[in-house]
Design a protein around this motif. Structure first.
Motif, PDB file in Angstrom:
ATOM      1  N   UNK A   1      -9.426  -1.382  -2.257  1.00 19.60           N
ATOM      2  CA  UNK A   1      -9.112  -1.175  -3.673  1.00 19.60           C
ATOM      3  C   UNK A   1      -7.612  -1.003  -3.881  1.00 19.60           C
ATOM      4  N   UNK A   2      -6.969  -0.215  -3.006  1.00 19.61           N
ATOM      5  CA  UNK A   2      -5.522  -0.027  -3.116  1.00 19.61           C
ATOM      6  C   UNK A   2      -4.773  -1.338  -2.908  1.00 19.61           C
ATOM      7  N   UNK A   3      -5.223  -2.129  -1.937  1.00 19.05           N
ATOM      8  CA  UNK A   3      -4.576  -3.413  -1.662  1.00 19.05           C
ATOM      9  C   UNK A   3      -4.737  -4.357  -2.846  1.00 19.05           C
ATOM     10  N   UNK A   4      -5.927  -4.392  -3.423  1.00 15.31           N
ATOM     11  CA  UNK A   4      -6.187  -5.273  -4.566  1.00 15.31           C
ATOM     12  C   UNK A   4      -5.311  -4.888  -5.760  1.00 15.31           C
ATOM     13  N   UNK A   5      -5.173  -3.591  -6.021  1.00 19.76           N
ATOM     14  CA  UNK A   5      -4.333  -3.139  -7.128  1.00 19.76           C
ATOM     15  C   UNK A   5      -2.859  -3.436  -6.865  1.00 19.76           C
ATOM     16  N   UNK A   6      -2.431  -3.234  -5.626  1.00 17.87           N
ATOM     17  CA  UNK A   6      -1.052  -3.563  -5.255  1.00 17.87           C
ATOM     18  C   UNK A   6      -0.782  -5.050  -5.480  1.00 17.87           C
ATOM     19  N   UNK A   7      -1.702  -5.889  -5.042  1.00 18.88           N
ATOM     20  CA  UNK A   7      -1.578  -7.336  -5.189  1.00 18.88           C
ATOM     21  C   UNK A   7      -1.527  -7.729  -6.654  1.00 18.88           C
ATOM     22  N   UNK A   8      -2.415  -7.148  -7.462  1.00 21.62           N
ATOM     23  CA  UNK A   8      -2.443  -7.464  -8.891  1.00 21.62           C
ATOM     24  C   UNK A   8      -1.091  -7.151  -9.531  1.00 21.62           C
ATOM     25  N   UNK A   9      -0.523  -6.022  -9.206  1.00 16.60           N
ATOM     26  CA  UNK A   9       0.766  -5.630  -9.797  1.00 16.60           C
ATOM     27  C   UNK A   9       1.891  -6.545  -9.326  1.00 16.60           C
ATOM     28  N   UNK A  10       1.885  -6.896  -8.046  1.00 15.86           N
ATOM     29  CA  UNK A  10       2.928  -7.789  -7.532  1.00 15.86           C
ATOM     30  C   UNK A  10       2.878  -9.153  -8.203  1.00 15.86           C
ATOM     31  N   UNK A  11       1.681  -9.722  -8.306  1.00 12.88           N
ATOM     32  CA  UNK A  11       1.539 -11.043  -8.924  1.00 12.88           C
ATOM     33  C   UNK A  11       1.927 -10.995 -10.393  1.00 12.88           C
ATOM     34  N   UNK A  12       1.507  -9.949 -11.113  1.00 17.37           N
ATOM     35  CA  UNK A  12       1.888  -9.828 -12.516  1.00 17.37           C
ATOM     36  C   UNK A  12       3.399  -9.747 -12.676  1.00 17.37           C
ATOM     37  N   UNK A  13       4.059  -9.009 -11.782  1.00 17.63           N
ATOM     38  CA  UNK A  13       5.510  -8.875 -11.843  1.00 17.63           C
ATOM     39  C   UNK A  13       6.198 -10.217 -11.625  1.00 17.63           C
ATOM     40  N   UNK A  14       5.793 -10.935 -10.577  1.00 18.39           N
ATOM     41  CA  UNK A  14       6.407 -12.231 -10.276  1.00 18.39           C
ATOM     42  C   UNK A  14       6.103 -13.246 -11.375  1.00 18.39           C
ATOM     43  N   UNK A  15       4.853 -13.246 -11.858  1.00 17.46           N
ATOM     44  CA  UNK A  15       4.456 -14.192 -12.900  1.00 17.46           C
ATOM     45  C   UNK A  15       5.196 -13.945 -14.213  1.00 17.46           C
ATOM     46  N   UNK A  16       5.508 -12.715 -14.523  1.00 11.43           N
ATOM     47  CA  UNK A  16       6.178 -12.433 -15.795  1.00 11.43           C
ATOM     48  C   UNK A  16       7.698 -12.523 -15.686  1.00 11.43           C
ATOM     49  N   UNK A  17       8.258 -12.121 -14.547  1.00 14.80           N
ATOM     50  CA  UNK A  17       9.715 -12.019 -14.436  1.00 14.80           C
ATOM     51  C   UNK A  17      10.386 -13.205 -13.774  1.00 14.80           C
ATOM     52  N   UNK A  18       9.643 -14.035 -13.041  1.00 21.08           N
ATOM     53  CA  UNK A  18      10.280 -15.138 -12.318  1.00 21.08           C
ATOM     54  C   UNK A  18       9.687 -16.504 -12.628  1.00 21.08           C
ATOM     55  N   UNK A  19       8.362 -16.613 -12.639  1.00 12.96           N
ATOM     56  CA  UNK A  19       7.731 -17.938 -12.730  1.00 12.96           C
ATOM     57  C   UNK A  19       8.066 -18.722 -13.996  1.00 12.96           C
ATOM     58  N   UNK A  20       8.069 -18.122 -15.198  1.00  6.64           N
ATOM     59  CA  UNK A  20       8.401 -18.916 -16.386  1.00  6.64           C
ATOM     60  C   UNK A  20       9.804 -19.523 -16.318  1.00  6.64           C
ATOM     61  N   UNK A  21      10.776 -18.754 -15.826  1.00 14.99           N
ATOM     62  CA  UNK A  21      12.145 -19.256 -15.721  1.00 14.99           C
ATOM     63  C   UNK A  21      12.244 -20.364 -14.683  1.00 14.99           C
TER      64      UNK A  21
END
Length: 199
Positions: free
Chosen positions: A83-103
């Motif tokens: 559960x901790x790993x899944x939540x960590x992964x979700x937050x990391x992907x959301x961060x990269x998807x919002x802050x880097x991928x669109x640009x």
């Protein structure tokens, strides 16, 4: 938390330890070991996950110019670690998807429109230019932008659909900027439809 392997801060930051290495994320900065990546400057990303019963593996890659790093962490079905790993992964992907991928996607689409070739994924790699997409192999045909019906991410793959029962092009999510390809396709297909003489 899972014996200190994962930790979250109240400000939305997180920290993961695996194999003697540490990844820490806070705001728009991710630190992998001794390498600092500001997401506003990252030009290549890669991420993928694999899950089985009672076991999961996650990987994140970031690159800025010549500096690049990949971080892998595993979790097993004991003490809430999954559960901790899944939540960590979700937050990391959301961060990269919002802050880097669109640009990154916007920059790739602009370069393609200007006549450059952009590369996505690893083996097989997909190349994109102003005319369309093609698998990076000798004598393979090109799919024009007008022939692309959609893209998706599924089971560790980026799939490009062109009308048949199987995807027309496929590459692994683990390759650099593969996960950005659906955004680029969306931009390029939109530009194709808006260009003069395409209506």
């Amino acid at each position: 938390m899972a014996a200190g392997k994962f930790s979250f801060t109240g400000s939305g930051g997180l920290r993961v330890s695996s194999g003697g290495r540490t990844l820490a994320a806070a705001g728009d900065v991710i630190v992998i070991g001794d390498r600092v990546f500001r997401l506003a400057e990252v030009d290549r990303v890669a991420y993928h996950a694999a899950a089985r019963p009672h076991q999961a593996s996650y990987a994140l890659g970031l690159a800025s110019g010549p500096v690049r790093s990949r971080f892998v962490f595993d979790a097993f079905g004991r003490g809430g670690e999954l559960d901790d790993a899944r939540e960590t992964w979700r937050r990391l992907v959301e961060l990269v998807e919002s802050a880097a991928c669109p640009r990154i996607a916007g920059a790739a689409a602009d370069a393609i429109t200007a006549g450059a070739t952009a590369r996505f994924g690893g083996r097989p790699r997909i190349d994109a230019d102003a005319e369309g997409l093609r698998r990076c192999r000798w004598f393979t045909g090109k799919v024009p932008w007008a022939g692309v019906l959609g893209t998706d991410l599924h089971a560790g793959q980026v799939r490009v659909w062109t009308g048949g029962p199987e995807p027309g092009l496929v590459t692994g999510m683990a390759g650099w900027n593969a996960v950005v390809l659906p955004r680029v396709v969306g931009i390029m297909v939109g530009r194709e439809k808006e260009s003069p003489g395409k209506h």
